[in-house]
Design a protein around this motif. Structure first.
Motif, PDB file in Angstrom:
ATOM      1  N   ALA A  27       0.817  -1.216   0.000  1.00  0.00           N
ATOM      2  CA  ALA A  27       0.000   0.000   0.000  1.00  0.00           C
ATOM      3  C   ALA A  27       0.848   1.261   0.000  1.00  0.00           C
ATOM      4  CB  ALA A  27      -0.936   0.015   1.207  1.00  0.00           C
ATOM      5  N   GLN A  28       2.060   1.193   0.579  1.00  0.00           N
ATOM      6  CA  GLN A  28       2.924   2.372   0.656  1.00  0.00           C
ATOM      7  C   GLN A  28       4.369   2.012   0.301  1.00  0.00           C
ATOM      8  OE1 GLN A  28       2.237   3.940   4.659  1.00  0.00           O
ATOM      9  NE2 GLN A  28       0.769   5.408   3.824  1.00  0.00           N
ATOM     10  N   TYR A  82      11.027   7.018  -8.064  1.00  0.00           N
ATOM     11  CA  TYR A  82       9.767   7.534  -7.523  1.00  0.00           C
ATOM     12  C   TYR A  82       8.939   8.189  -8.627  1.00  0.00           C
ATOM     13  CZ  TYR A  82       6.526  10.289  -4.686  1.00  0.00           C
ATOM     14  OH  TYR A  82       5.390  10.836  -4.143  1.00  0.00           O
ATOM     15  N   GLU A  99       5.300   7.045 -10.139  1.00  0.00           N
ATOM     16  CA  GLU A  99       4.141   7.938 -10.206  1.00  0.00           C
ATOM     17  C   GLU A  99       3.472   7.864 -11.571  1.00  0.00           C
ATOM     18  OE1 GLU A  99       4.199  11.841  -7.401  1.00  0.00           O
ATOM     19  OE2 GLU A  99       5.595  11.868  -9.100  1.00  0.00           O
ATOM     20  N   ALA A 146      -5.808   2.951  -3.430  1.00  0.00           N
ATOM     21  CA  ALA A 146      -5.306   2.870  -2.060  1.00  0.00           C
ATOM     22  C   ALA A 146      -3.790   2.988  -1.992  1.00  0.00           C
ATOM     23  CB  ALA A 146      -5.749   1.550  -1.427  1.00  0.00           C
ATOM     24  N   VAL A 147      -3.114   2.959  -3.124  1.00  0.00           N
ATOM     25  CA  VAL A 147      -1.647   2.992  -3.139  1.00  0.00           C
ATOM     26  C   VAL A 147      -1.151   4.419  -2.897  1.00  0.00           C
ATOM     27  CG1 VAL A 147       0.421   2.569  -4.508  1.00  0.00           C
ATOM     28  CG2 VAL A 147      -1.548   1.036  -4.716  1.00  0.00           C
ATOM     29  N   LYS A 148      -0.248   4.568  -1.952  1.00  0.00           N
ATOM     30  CA  LYS A 148       0.365   5.863  -1.646  1.00  0.00           C
ATOM     31  C   LYS A 148       1.885   5.706  -1.728  1.00  0.00           C
ATOM     32  CE  LYS A 148      -3.689   7.576  -0.692  1.00  0.00           C
ATOM     33  NZ  LYS A 148      -4.344   8.505  -1.654  1.00  0.00           N
ATOM     34  N   LEU A 149       2.455   6.246  -2.773  1.00  0.00           N
ATOM     35  CA  LEU A 149       3.901   6.143  -2.932  1.00  0.00           C
ATOM     36  C   LEU A 149       4.624   7.006  -1.901  1.00  0.00           C
ATOM     37  CD1 LEU A 149       4.167   6.444  -6.827  1.00  0.00           C
ATOM     38  CD2 LEU A 149       4.032   4.356  -5.448  1.00  0.00           C
ATOM     39  N   THR A 150       5.729   6.516  -1.389  1.00  0.00           N
ATOM     40  CA  THR A 150       6.567   7.294  -0.482  1.00  0.00           C
ATOM     41  C   THR A 150       7.980   7.323  -1.037  1.00  0.00           C
ATOM     42  OG1 THR A 150       7.132   5.367   0.894  1.00  0.00           O
ATOM     43  CG2 THR A 150       5.169   6.629   1.508  1.00  0.00           C
TER      44      THR A 150
END
Length: 275
Positions: free
Chosen positions: A156-157, A206, A210, A224-228
């Motif tokens: 998810a992250q 990154y 994106e 629901a995916v949140k890149l960090t």
């Protein structure tokens, strides 16, 4: 009926670039025949026209390189010019600019040594073209784009590196560049040598993730995916630095190609193939 003056033997037709090269040649009614690198098939080269051996191994199938000397030997025996798909992985990472063809500060890796050895063998054929490409992707094999898509489905992250930059290079764009080189090399005898090709605009892992997430999100639910971002986070398993494309564009008149357009095409193809 094809009006081509050249006949392309695609050695590695079952690899991503070979796949797109076959499709593009067929679409343009240009004559070709495909072989697997591992087939070790002895062939009778057509006497008519201008045959080329196009060797298109994949970095993600390391055994491919062991088969190349066999095909290069055949090309020498038949006095046939060779196009070799190589990689900018022969060079170490560099942040300030892309590597140019005349530079010789090579990486001290097993992959770089293997690539340079095959390039040297290819150069024994006076009529050769070596195309070193950037961070190739197709979503057809375990390239970085495919690995990222798996990652964002499972985490998810996911944390990705945003420091080191590379040049994503779509496999279908590589195929188009090879055809442009073949067309011109079949008409003149002064274009032989080594060239570099990368997709336009180097980016971090990154930033590439994106762009991939935005494209893939149109075909499946990835909301629901949140890149960090994280220094030293996820990066390509096989690192390929960027190159300077100036010589290729100047010599063959090939226009720069934006990798983002290629990403959109390849993601669309990936999901339609899965449908």
């Amino acid at each position: 009926m094809s009006i081509s003056r050249f006949y392309t033997y695609i050695i590695g037709a079952n690899r991503p670039v070979g796949h797109f090269l076959s499709r593009a040649l067929a679409a343009q009614d240009l004559m070709y025949k495909g072989f697997g690198l591992e087939s070790r098939e002895r062939m009778t080269v057509l006497a008519a026209g201008k045959p080329f051996f196009v060797l298109v191994p994949s970095l993600f199938h390391p055994d491919d390189y062991a088969h190349l000397p066999f095909w290069l030997e055949q090309a020498a025996e038949e006095d046939v010019p060779v196009v070799l798909l190589s990689s900018l992985a022969v060079f170490p990472p560099r942040a300030d600019k892309g590597w140019a063809e005349q530079e010789e500060t090579f990486a001290h890796t097993a992959l770089a040594e293997d690539l340079l050895a095959i390039e040297a063998l290819t150069r024994q054929n006076r009529r050769h073209l070596i195309l070193r490409i950037g961070q190739g992707f197709s979503l057809m094999t375990q390239d970085f784009a495919n690995q990222l898509l798996t990652l964002i489905r499972e985490q998810a992250q996911p944390a990705l590196d945003m420091q080191r930059k590379f040049s994503p290079t779509p496999a279908d764009d590589v195929a188009d560049v090879i055809i442009a080189m073949l067309k011109q090399a079949s008409c003149t005898d002064d274009l032989w040598g080594t060239y570099h090709f990368c997709g336009v605009e180097p980016v971090s892992s990154y930033a590439f993730a994106e762009a991939l997430l935005a494209e893939a999100g149109q075909y499946e639910d990835l909301g629901a995916v949140k890149l960090t971002s994280q220094e030293g986070g996820v990066m390509p398993a096989i690192w390929v630095p960027s190159g300077d494309d100036t010589r290729l564009f100047y010599t063959f008149g090939i226009k720069p190609k934006a990798w983002r357009k290629g990403l959109s095409r390849l993601v669309r193809r990936y999901y339609r193939a899965d449908a």
